[in-house]
Design a protein around this motif. Structure first.
Motif, PDB file in Angstrom:
ATOM      1  N   GLY A  64     -73.787   7.480  34.872  1.00  0.00           N
ATOM      2  CA  GLY A  64     -75.509   6.659  35.316  1.00  0.00           C
ATOM      3  C   GLY A  64     -75.820   6.093  33.660  1.00  0.00           C
ATOM      4  O   GLY A  64     -76.565   5.282  33.596  1.00  0.00           O
ATOM      5  N   CYS A  65     -75.535   6.244  32.621  1.00  0.00           N
ATOM      6  CA  CYS A  65     -75.263   5.570  31.748  1.00  0.00           C
ATOM      7  C   CYS A  65     -75.031   4.693  31.742  1.00  0.00           C
ATOM      8  O   CYS A  65     -73.902   3.871  31.771  1.00  0.00           O
ATOM      9  N   SER A  66     -75.955   3.396  31.670  1.00  0.00           N
ATOM     10  CA  SER A  66     -75.388   1.328  32.000  1.00  0.00           C
ATOM     11  C   SER A  66     -74.017   1.237  30.844  1.00  0.00           C
ATOM     12  O   SER A  66     -73.203   0.508  31.412  1.00  0.00           O
ATOM     13  N   HIS A  67     -74.511   1.757  29.186  1.00  0.00           N
ATOM     14  CA  HIS A  67     -72.933   1.697  28.407  1.00  0.00           C
ATOM     15  C   HIS A  67     -71.948   1.989  28.878  1.00  0.00           C
ATOM     16  O   HIS A  67     -70.952   1.551  28.555  1.00  0.00           O
ATOM     17  N   CYS A  68     -71.959   3.411  29.310  1.00  0.00           N
ATOM     18  CA  CYS A  68     -71.224   4.227  29.760  1.00  0.00           C
ATOM     19  C   CYS A  68     -69.737   2.981  30.916  1.00  0.00           C
ATOM     20  O   CYS A  68     -68.383   3.519  30.437  1.00  0.00           O
ATOM     21  N   TYR A  69     -70.804   3.053  31.510  1.00  0.00           N
ATOM     22  CA  TYR A  69     -69.980   2.237  32.709  1.00  0.00           C
ATOM     23  C   TYR A  69     -69.574   0.937  32.366  1.00  0.00           C
ATOM     24  O   TYR A  69     -68.649   0.593  32.534  1.00  0.00           O
ATOM     25  N   GLU A  70     -70.287   0.208  31.601  1.00  0.00           N
ATOM     26  CA  GLU A  70     -70.049  -0.912  30.564  1.00  0.00           C
ATOM     27  C   GLU A  70     -68.305  -0.632  30.238  1.00  0.00           C
ATOM     28  O   GLU A  70     -66.761  -1.827  30.655  1.00  0.00           O
ATOM     29  N   PHE A  71     -67.983   0.541  28.953  1.00  0.00           N
ATOM     30  CA  PHE A  71     -66.930   0.443  29.264  1.00  0.00           C
ATOM     31  C   PHE A  71     -65.857   1.010  29.773  1.00  0.00           C
ATOM     32  O   PHE A  71     -64.484   0.560  29.720  1.00  0.00           O
ATOM     33  N   LEU A  72     -66.214   2.105  30.778  1.00  0.00           N
ATOM     34  CA  LEU A  72     -65.060   2.047  32.157  1.00  0.00           C
ATOM     35  C   LEU A  72     -64.425   0.594  33.102  1.00  0.00           C
ATOM     36  O   LEU A  72     -63.740   0.272  33.016  1.00  0.00           O
ATOM     37  N   THR A  73     -65.759   0.030  32.774  1.00  0.00           N
ATOM     38  CA  THR A  73     -65.598  -0.960  33.344  1.00  0.00           C
ATOM     39  C   THR A  73     -64.386  -2.355  32.718  1.00  0.00           C
ATOM     40  O   THR A  73     -63.333  -2.731  32.896  1.00  0.00           O
ATOM     41  N   TYR A  74     -64.821  -2.285  31.195  1.00  0.00           N
ATOM     42  CA  TYR A  74     -63.478  -2.631  30.497  1.00  0.00           C
ATOM     43  C   TYR A  74     -62.373  -2.058  30.388  1.00  0.00           C
ATOM     44  O   TYR A  74     -61.377  -3.033  30.783  1.00  0.00           O
ATOM     45  N   LEU A  75     -61.837  -0.536  30.448  1.00  0.00           N
ATOM     46  CA  LEU A  75     -61.296  -0.340  30.944  1.00  0.00           C
ATOM     47  C   LEU A  75     -60.851  -1.227  32.378  1.00  0.00           C
ATOM     48  O   LEU A  75     -59.132  -0.423  32.060  1.00  0.00           O
ATOM     49  N   GLU A  76     -60.728  -0.785  33.377  1.00  0.00           N
ATOM     50  CA  GLU A  76     -60.201  -1.119  33.899  1.00  0.00           C
ATOM     51  C   GLU A  76     -59.773  -2.204  34.549  1.00  0.00           C
ATOM     52  O   GLU A  76     -58.250  -2.461  34.867  1.00  0.00           O
ATOM     53  N   ALA A  77     -60.448  -3.127  33.785  1.00  0.00           N
ATOM     54  CA  ALA A  77     -59.819  -4.612  33.615  1.00  0.00           C
ATOM     55  C   ALA A  77     -58.906  -4.827  32.738  1.00  0.00           C
ATOM     56  O   ALA A  77     -57.588  -5.707  33.645  1.00  0.00           O
ATOM     57  N   MET A  78     -59.200  -3.808  32.335  1.00  0.00           N
ATOM     58  CA  MET A  78     -57.743  -3.955  30.974  1.00  0.00           C
ATOM     59  C   MET A  78     -56.213  -3.252  31.761  1.00  0.00           C
ATOM     60  O   MET A  78     -55.540  -3.120  31.500  1.00  0.00           O
TER      61      MET A  78
END
Length: 203
Positions: A64-78
């Motif tokens: 539920g951590c928003s910045h953790c979510y953003e980082f995972l989204t970045y990795l998924e896009a990579m």
């Protein structure tokens, strides 16, 4: 009775160091696909596979951590283009019921790296670490992935922390010394009492 106390003391001296040097409990981690699924991030990369040759990205996060979510989204896009370079090892630290030891691991890793990691996400790649995440860090993170991937002599701080065993230090010595002192005083007091209770023979 004194013999029993001495035996108990000797056994305690043997047991205490063993306890101090015991291996810590296991830590529960998830990979990139599992972490994305837990955060409801679509992960559609069937060719992505983890391997020892890749750089390890360690992510300490909270569900539920928003910045953790953003980082995972970045990795998924990579992953489509750069997934061949990295693994993700994710540790959930907010759920103390199902992951009771992950917070301890975060703290131990942060100490080894000289960080004050008070929150999540906490990201570790090789010798590099970040407390928190924003898009401004993307270039740094990518360069760290490349550096760690090309490093043939990997020095994995997190693995070192996982395999950590407590050293038998001054605190342990003081505890055992105090324990021995207490037992010695008990034995001395019992002997003194026994001597005082013995009848004095009349001349």
């Amino acid at each position: 009775m004194n013999k029993r106390i001495i035996v108990f003391l000797l056994l305690s001296i043997l047991i205490i160091p063993t306890t101090c040097l015991a291996k810590p409990e296991d830590y529960i981690s998830t990979g990139l696909q599992e972490a994305c699924q837990e955060e409801n991030i679509n992960f559609n990369h069937p060719d992505y596979k983890e391997s020892e040759e890749k750089a390890n990205i360690y992510l300490f996060r909270g569900s539920g951590c928003s910045h953790c979510y953003e980082f995972l989204t970045y990795l998924e896009a990579m992953t489509e283009e750069y997934g061949k370079y990295f693994n993700l090892i994710s540790y959930e630290v907010w759920d103390q019921v199902n992951h009771p030891n992950n917070q301890k691991l975060l703290e131990r890793v942060a100490r080894k790296l000289g960080d004050d990691a008070g929150g999540v996400p906490y990201i570790v790649i090789g010798k590099h670490s970040w407390s928190g995440y924003s898009e401004s860090l993307n270039e740094e993170i990518y360069e760290a992935i490349q550096e760690e991937y090309e490093n043939k002599n990997k020095n994995d701080i997190v693995i070192e922390a996982i395999n950590y065993k407590r050293t038998f230090g001054i605190t342990d010595i003081l505890v055992i010394g105090g324990f021995i002192l207490i037992i010695s005083l008990i034995i001395y007091a019992r002997r003194k009492t026994k001597v005082e209770e013995e009848p004095i023979e009349e001349q």
